[in-house]
Design a protein around this motif. Structure first.
Motif, PDB file in Angstrom:
ATOM      1  N   PRO A   1       0.705  -1.140   0.108  1.00  0.00           N
ATOM      2  CA  PRO A   1       0.122   0.210   0.014  1.00  0.00           C
ATOM      3  C   PRO A   1       1.023   1.152  -0.014  1.00  0.00           C
ATOM      4  O   PRO A   1       2.055   1.209   0.628  1.00  0.00           O
ATOM      5  N   PRO A   2       0.405   2.170  -0.680  1.00  0.00           N
ATOM      6  CA  PRO A   2       1.174   3.706  -0.569  1.00  0.00           C
ATOM      7  C   PRO A   2       1.062   4.113   0.854  1.00  0.00           C
ATOM      8  O   PRO A   2       0.325   3.875   1.934  1.00  0.00           O
ATOM      9  N   MET A   3       2.134   5.084   1.294  1.00  0.00           N
ATOM     10  CA  MET A   3       2.369   5.252   2.493  1.00  0.00           C
ATOM     11  C   MET A   3       1.674   6.381   2.776  1.00  0.00           C
ATOM     12  O   MET A   3       1.224   6.640   4.106  1.00  0.00           O
TER      13      MET A   3
ATOM     14  N   VAL B   1      -1.182 -10.662   9.382  1.00  0.00           N
ATOM     15  CA  VAL B   1      -2.545 -10.889   8.813  1.00  0.00           C
ATOM     16  C   VAL B   1      -3.603 -11.181   9.750  1.00  0.00           C
ATOM     17  O   VAL B   1      -3.679 -12.257  10.324  1.00  0.00           O
ATOM     18  N   PRO B   2      -4.417 -10.255  10.197  1.00  0.00           N
ATOM     19  CA  PRO B   2      -5.695 -10.555  11.247  1.00  0.00           C
ATOM     20  C   PRO B   2      -6.644 -11.501  10.354  1.00  0.00           C
ATOM     21  O   PRO B   2      -6.937 -11.467   9.416  1.00  0.00           O
TER      22      PRO B   2
ATOM     23  N   ALA C   1     -11.667  -3.177   0.041  1.00  0.00           N
ATOM     24  CA  ALA C   1     -11.346  -1.842  -0.175  1.00  0.00           C
ATOM     25  C   ALA C   1     -12.586  -1.037  -0.429  1.00  0.00           C
ATOM     26  O   ALA C   1     -13.363  -1.153  -1.558  1.00  0.00           O
ATOM     27  N   TYR C   2     -12.864  -0.230   0.264  1.00  0.00           N
ATOM     28  CA  TYR C   2     -14.039   0.701  -0.027  1.00  0.00           C
ATOM     29  C   TYR C   2     -13.689   2.292  -0.371  1.00  0.00           C
ATOM     30  O   TYR C   2     -12.910   2.666   0.248  1.00  0.00           O
TER      31      TYR C   2
ATOM     32  N   ASP D   1      -8.790   2.758   5.592  1.00  0.00           N
ATOM     33  CA  ASP D   1      -8.909   1.608   6.329  1.00  0.00           C
ATOM     34  C   ASP D   1      -8.827   0.287   5.536  1.00  0.00           C
ATOM     35  O   ASP D   1      -9.498  -0.619   5.858  1.00  0.00           O
ATOM     36  N   VAL D   2      -7.712   0.285   4.600  1.00  0.00           N
ATOM     37  CA  VAL D   2      -7.484  -0.946   3.545  1.00  0.00           C
ATOM     38  C   VAL D   2      -6.608  -1.841   4.350  1.00  0.00           C
ATOM     39  O   VAL D   2      -5.371  -1.400   4.855  1.00  0.00           O
ATOM     40  N   PHE D   3      -6.902  -3.007   4.593  1.00  0.00           N
ATOM     41  CA  PHE D   3      -6.040  -4.037   5.311  1.00  0.00           C
ATOM     42  C   PHE D   3      -6.388  -5.521   4.616  1.00  0.00           C
ATOM     43  O   PHE D   3      -7.448  -5.878   4.160  1.00  0.00           O
ATOM     44  N   VAL D   4      -5.233  -6.213   4.964  1.00  0.00           N
ATOM     45  CA  VAL D   4      -5.310  -7.774   4.532  1.00  0.00           C
ATOM     46  C   VAL D   4      -6.056  -8.483   5.398  1.00  0.00           C
ATOM     47  O   VAL D   4      -5.637  -8.469   6.551  1.00  0.00           O
TER      48      VAL D   4
END
Length: 377
Positions: A50-52, A207-208, A292-293, A301-304
């Motif tokens: 992901p971008p910083m 990864v959760p 991803a929304y 709040d993008v996560f794996v």
């Protein structure tokens, strides 16, 4: 000559229907080329990176692939699958396989079995089927009306492609799509399944787990020595047997199945449920998901997530549909063999709510040199 199959024909068959004995066979990445089709084996999927900073993305536009294998190699779209397998393991015994297929075909057949498993209305589809060798392996070839599309400046279809460009990094220059090939057992049949992987996550990153998983399950154990495998310069080319246009570049590294992920984007007020994604993740046994929304091209709040527990629960909860899918696949194998070994499987919901398998004439699905793999002692 045709055979019609209704959902009622599939009642009361094999149970339980679960995927077992999953193993990675091979993988490849398509390489952009103006001339002959080229794949890199094992290739590598884009890396999740992901971008910083939060970035405003443009909407998707321009040229996009719908079915890249058919678009890149229209004469023989199933050839890359077999070439990649034998590049990874020249001793692979295809005679032990009952069904070779793309994930997309199984998704369509599952939606026929139980339309409630998809949020979309039933759509027509066609799948080519062919029997190879005396062992009777059935090969299913995906058929699409269009293998590519062009999104014009006045169209809006979302931000999915632009999101993948911004949140992943391609480690092989000029690669345009990564395909995985796995083997597993389901409903008494042995499958080889090909599918496109969106990305992979660094195995060192936590990864959760989705849905209240124990904390000590947040990192999936890797089954391959990923650190011992590295990218090379990719300059070695295997032009293949006489008559084949497909070339192989030996480049990339093997990414374990446990590290692969699927990416799904949607507007913020339309949640993506695991139920929506489960059939796709289940068929390819992809354990990780990014939901991803967006709001006007901005993502928060993008996560794996590791969804493996949820997919296992989905499999158990949907045994009525999956036992019917297992029964349907066994019936398809039987019917295609009975109709002479070359058929088209069609579904046209506006005409009939049945699956129609029709005998078909036409050219072989594979080049001649690949059929010899079924004759090897």
């Amino acid at each position: 000559m045709t055979v019609n199959i209704s959902r009622d024909d599939l009642k009361g068959h094999l149970s339980p229907a679960t995927i077992t004995d999953v193993r990675h066979l091979s993988s490849y990445s398509w390489i952009k080329s103006a001339e002959e089709p080229i794949i890199a084996v094992p290739g590598i999927p884009p890396k999740w990176q992901p971008p910083m900073t939060r970035t405003q993305l443009a909407k998707d536009s321009g040229f996009q692939y719908v079915a890249q294998n058919a678009a890149r190699h229209p004469e023989i779209p199933m050839e890359p699958l077999f070439r990649a397998i034998y590049e990874a393991d020249p001793t692979f015994d295809v005679r032990c396989i009952d069904v070779v297929t793309d994930r997309n075909n199984l998704r369509k057949l599952l939606s026929f079995v139980d339309p409630q498993l998809t949020r979309y209305s039933p759509e027509p589809f066609a799948i080519q089927a062919e029997v190879a060798g005396k062992s009777g392996t059935v090969i299913l070839n995906r058929v699409e009306a269009q293998t590519t599309e062009f999104i014009g400046p006045g169209q809006f279809v979302g931000y999915g492609h632009e999101f993948e460009k911004a949140y992943t990094t391609r480690e092989i220059p000029n690669s345009t799509g990564h395909h995985r090939i796995i083997n597993y057992n389901f409903g008494g049949l042995s499958y080889v399944v090909r599918y496109e992987a969106d990305a992979y996550v660094d195995p060192q990153e936590s990864v959760p787990m989705t849905d209240d998983a124990p904390e000590d399950s947040s990192v999936t154990t890797l089954t391959s020595n990923i650190d011992d495998l590295s990218l090379d310069d990719g300059m070695i080319l295997d032009s293949g047997p006489v008559g084949s246009r497909l070339s192989i570049r030996k480049q990339g590294r093997v990414i374990p199945l446990d590290s692969t992920l699927e990416i799904k984007t949607r507007i913020v007020h339309k949640p993506i449920s695991i139920v929506d994604m489960a059939p796709q993740l289940w068929i390819s046994q992809t354990p990780k998901l990014v939901r991803a929304y967006y709001s006007w091209g901005l993502f928060n709040d993008v996560f794996v997530e590791d969804t493996s527990i949820m997919i296992n629960r989905w499999e158990l909860a949907n045994q009525p549909a999956l036992t019917k899918l297992a029964a349907l696949m066994r019936l398809i194998v039987e019917v295609v063999k009975g109709l002479g070994g070359r058929c088209v499987i069609g579904y046209h919901p506006e005409a009939t709510d049945e699956l129609v398998i029709q005998r078909m004439d036409g050219k072989p699905m594979l080049p001649l040199y690949l059929y010899s793999k079924w004759d090897t002692a």
